[in-house]
Design a protein around this motif. Structure first.
Motif, mmCIF file in Angstrom:
data_model
loop_
_atom_site.group_PDB
_atom_site.id
_atom_site.type_symbol
_atom_site.label_atom_id
_atom_site.label_comp_id
_atom_site.label_asym_id
_atom_site.label_seq_id
_atom_site.Cartn_x
_atom_site.Cartn_y
_atom_site.Cartn_z
ATOM 1 N N HIS A 81 10.065 0.356 27.598
ATOM 2 C CA HIS A 81 10.785 0.114 26.340
ATOM 3 C C HIS A 81 9.852 -0.234 25.175
ATOM 4 O O HIS A 81 10.097 0.150 24.043
ATOM 5 N N ASP A 82 8.760 -0.977 25.460
ATOM 6 C CA ASP A 82 7.859 -1.383 24.371
ATOM 7 C C ASP A 82 6.583 -0.552 24.333
ATOM 8 O O ASP A 82 5.579 -0.998 23.769
ATOM 9 N N PHE A 83 6.638 0.618 24.945
ATOM 10 C CA PHE A 83 5.442 1.448 25.035
ATOM 11 C C PHE A 83 4.820 1.697 23.657
ATOM 12 O O PHE A 83 3.598 1.772 23.502
ATOM 13 N N HIS A 91 16.171 3.210 20.801
ATOM 14 C CA HIS A 91 17.212 2.366 20.184
ATOM 15 C C HIS A 91 17.377 0.996 20.849
ATOM 16 O O HIS A 91 18.450 0.410 20.789
ATOM 17 N N HIS A 92 16.308 0.469 21.453
ATOM 18 C CA HIS A 92 16.474 -0.829 22.135
ATOM 19 C C HIS A 92 16.446 -2.017 21.170
ATOM 20 O O HIS A 92 16.617 -3.156 21.595
ATOM 21 N N HIS A 93 16.260 -1.760 19.864
ATOM 22 C CA HIS A 93 16.339 -2.864 18.890
ATOM 23 C C HIS A 93 17.504 -2.695 17.918
ATOM 24 O O HIS A 93 17.541 -3.335 16.871
ATOM 25 N N GLU A 94 18.440 -1.816 18.261
ATOM 26 C CA GLU A 94 19.658 -1.732 17.436
ATOM 27 C C GLU A 94 20.526 -2.948 17.735
ATOM 28 O O GLU A 94 20.389 -3.574 18.789
HETATM 29 FE FE LIG Z 1 10.731 -3.847 21.583
#
Ligand SMILES: [Fe+2]
Length: 341
Positions: free
Chosen positions: A205-207, A257-260
């Motif tokens: 996710h934070d790649f 979209h993991h920070h929507e």
């Molecule tokens: Fe993130």
């Protein structure tokens, strides 16, 4: 009280072997507490493992946790023997870190290595989960494309490790987010194949932080608006870096979209509610939980009560309300499990 990961972990068989009694007992206790019901224990007897694996009762081990002897020659001989008996994944542990042994083990295809000094309860549980998941992911990869895809996946996994290791306190973050995402996904009724893909999206996710300057990533104080604008680019950087890989096509919407936010005030696209891909909503919640529950260079972990309060506050604003309800239920059961133990 049933375990959180009953369906999956209760079916998984782990073999702990070739360790001195206290160390073996530590591993068995941690794994049982983590919900693995089938933990088999041998004391330096490969012959017994061979008999066990050949007993004709089908799939009888998913992972062997193997304690290495201190001498390189002994380690190599035993590992060779072990691999002849058991072709599945092996997680090796050792009393001390020895780069020479580590290098040989990698060459021999041992899946992972954990020096005793680094073997906290959390690290052991995460390593086991990670090796099992990686093995399942490899099994999913199409035969024709196996070598190339595996190579890519291995390179990328190393990059995630590098990313996590930039900060001592976040080095298990990616895998921990995967673990929580899978737990939430399981409660949503996802099948094992979908859980593997969700877990993989969570690991990566934070790649995109690989493209963010280190002084911003590790800044101990609050980011300026300008720095935060740069930090906010990490989901799209990940999308751009990974989009050429076939293996990642169905994972990219979740990673991007993991920070929507559920209320539409997130980034990068300002998507709202169910416009946000479900996996992205799950990873967002798991990420927030793990960040609150972990120690960072700039903060102590929050208490469970404080976390619950924050999750309630984010119910229907930052997070998908249904997922928050699931998460609160999981946390409640975890707390009850701890009280039972
Ligand atoms: Fe993130």
């Amino acid at each position: 009280m049933t375990s959180l990961e009953d369906i999956d972990r209760s079916r998984t068989q782990l073999v702990v072997m070739n360790d001195a009694a206290p160390w073996r007992e530590f591993k068995e206790r941690v794994l049982r507490e983590a919900g693995f019901r089938n933990v088999l224990s041998f004391d330096a007897q490969l012959r017994l493992l061979e008999e066990h694996l050949n007993n004709g009762q089908g799939r009888s081990a998913d992972l062997v946790l193997f304690g290495l002897p201190p001498l390189l020659a002994d380690s190599l001989r035993l590992l060779e023997e072990l691999q002849r008996i058991f072709p599945g994944p092996v997680l090796a542990t050792s009393e001390r870190y020895d780069p020479e042994i580590h290098r040989h083990m990698r060459e021999m295809g041992v899946h992972d290595y954990l020096p005793v000094g680094e073997c906290s309860e959390e690290a052991l549980e995460l390593k086991v989960e990670t090796v099992l998941t990686a093995h399942r992911v490899n099994a999913l990869i199409d035969e024709n494309d196996q070598r190339t895809q595996r190579l890519f996946l291995n390179i990328l996994t190393v990059m995630v490790k590098i990313l996590d290791s930039k900060d001592h306190y976040t080095r298990f973050h990616s895998h921990s987010v995967a673990l929580w995402s899978r737990m939430i996904g399981r409660r949503k009724g996802m099948d094992e194949e979908e859980l593997i893909r969700l877990g993989l999206a969570a690991v990566f996710h934070d790649f995109g932080k690989i493209g963010i300057p280190e002084e911003i990533l590790n800044k101990p104080s609050r980011l300026t608006d300008e720095e935060f604008d740069i930090m906010k680019q990490h989901p799209t950087i990940a999308r751009d870096l990974l989009s050429s890989l076939e293996l990642f096509q169905d994972l990219l919407p979740a990673i991007t979209h993991h920070h929507e936010r559920w209320d539409g005030r997130g980034y990068p696209a300002g998507l709202k509610a169910e416009q946000i891909p479900l996996w992205g909503r799950i990873i967002c919640l798991a990420d927030a939980y793990d960040t609150m529950a972990s120690r960072r260079t700039y903060k102590e972990p929050m208490s469970q009560d404080q976390i619950v309060e924050q999750l309630r506050r984010g119910h229907g604003t930052q997070f998908d309300p249904e997922l928050v309800d699931i998460m609160l239920q999981i946390l409640e059961e975890k707390a009850a499990d701890r009280n039972d133990a």
